[in-house]
Design a protein around this motif. Structure first.
Motif, short mmCIF file in Angstrom:
data_model
loop_
_atom_site.label_atom_id
_atom_site.label_comp_id
_atom_site.label_asym_id
_atom_site.label_seq_id
_atom_site.Cartn_x
_atom_site.Cartn_y
_atom_site.Cartn_z
N CYS A 143 0.85 -1.30 -0.13
CA CYS A 143 0.21 -0.15 -0.03
C CYS A 143 1.05 1.13 0.06
O CYS A 143 1.99 1.39 0.61
CB CYS A 143 -0.80 0.02 1.21
SG CYS A 143 -1.72 1.50 1.69
N THR A 144 0.55 2.47 -0.60
CA THR A 144 1.06 3.48 -0.66
C THR A 144 0.15 4.63 -0.22
O THR A 144 -0.84 4.47 -0.61
CB THR A 144 1.76 3.75 -2.00
OG1 THR A 144 1.02 3.94 -3.03
CG2 THR A 144 2.94 2.77 -2.47
N TYR A 145 0.64 5.62 0.33
CA TYR A 145 -0.09 6.87 0.63
C TYR A 145 0.69 8.17 0.10
O TYR A 145 2.08 8.12 0.05
CB TYR A 145 -0.23 6.86 2.09
CG TYR A 145 0.80 6.89 3.00
CD1 TYR A 145 1.58 5.76 3.63
CD2 TYR A 145 1.31 8.13 3.58
CE1 TYR A 145 2.91 5.70 4.37
CE2 TYR A 145 2.30 8.20 4.43
CZ TYR A 145 3.11 7.12 4.72
OH TYR A 145 4.29 7.15 5.51
N SER A 146 -0.18 9.24 -0.16
CA SER A 146 0.42 10.13 -0.71
C SER A 146 0.89 11.37 0.02
O SER A 146 1.73 12.20 -0.28
CB SER A 146 -0.75 10.73 -2.03
OG SER A 146 -1.85 10.95 -1.19
N ASN A 147 0.18 11.45 1.10
CA ASN A 147 0.46 12.74 2.13
C ASN A 147 1.61 12.17 3.34
O ASN A 147 1.05 11.24 4.21
CB ASN A 147 -1.11 12.94 2.88
CG ASN A 147 -0.74 14.31 3.42
OD1 ASN A 147 0.02 14.65 4.18
ND2 ASN A 147 -1.88 15.24 3.09
N SER A 148 2.66 12.91 3.16
CA SER A 148 3.69 12.58 3.97
C SER A 148 3.36 13.00 5.42
O SER A 148 4.17 12.57 6.45
CB SER A 148 4.97 13.53 3.58
OG SER A 148 4.64 14.82 3.57
#
Lengths: 113, 111
Positions: B23-28
């Protein structure tokens, strides 16, 4: 019961009618969420209530959708002038708001014909 | 770009296999991470939280890589009962706030 309770569990309505969906969160939980999930799709955020703060309504898809939470407990999601694309399962969830688990209800399955 | 991206699968594995989901997420600025499990026509239920140092719960291991904004779930010794959709979930706030769900990865374990 100890869990999140939603009603009705199933609702079939005619296009153009208004519907109200109810959520009774776990007692003492300050945070309450509404999501919806169309068949085979992911969860779509609708609205989030946290205590007495202004709700995050950024996910409501149109002005036909509204939600309120009375007394910091029970919440009602209202859909006016329903359309066929509103057909989905509407999931309510609550949490203690302390960064831990959120618990979902079993959902209200809405079919607009 | 979606807030949370997952490989939708489906993954079809035999009993006893090891399977990994990403899974990847966009907001650091995201701070809280979870894996939820959803059975067919049921509500999502928490499988496990994901901590920075990685964590294990029986046959399940979760990893977080903040630099790459990447979360993983490893299931060892798969059981038939593991068949479900696995949802990657991210929150920006330390007290949860709005949760962002991936579309889920479907797993079927066959005998």
């Amino acid at each position: 019961g100890a869990g999140v309770s939603q009603s009705p569990s199933n609702k079939v309505t005619e296009k153009g009618k208004d519907v109200e969906l109810r959520c009774d969160p776990i007692s003492g939980h300050t945070a309450l969420y509404w999501y919806r999930q169309s068949l085979g799709q992911g969860l779509e955020f609708l609205i989030y209530f946290q205590g007495n703060s202004a709700p995050d309504k950024s996910g409501l898809p149109s002005d036909r959708f509204s939600a309120e939470r009375t007394g910091g407990s029970v919440s009602t999601l209202t859909i006016q002038r329903t359309q066929q694309e509103d057909s989905a399962v509407y999931l309510c969830a609550s949490s203690a708001g302390n960064g831990n688990t959120i618990y979902f209800g079993e959902g209200s399955w809405l079919t607009v014909v | 770009r979606k807030e949370v991206e997952q490989d939708p699968g489906p993954f079809n594995v035999p009993e006893g296999a090891t399977v990994a989901f990403n899974c990847t997420y966009s907001n650091s600025a995201s701070q809280s991470f979870f894996w939820y499990r959803q059975d067919c026509r049921k509500e999502p239920k928490l499988l496990m939280s994901v901590y920075s140092s990685g964590n294990e719960d029986g046959r399940f291991t979760a990893q977080l890589n903040r630099a790459s904004q990447y979360i993983s779930l490893l299931i060892r010794d798969s059981k038939l009962s593991d068949s479900a959709t696995y949802l990657c979930v991210v929150s920006r706030g330390s007290t949860l706030g709005r949760l962002y769900f991936g579309r889920g990865t479907q797993l079927t374990v066959w005998p």
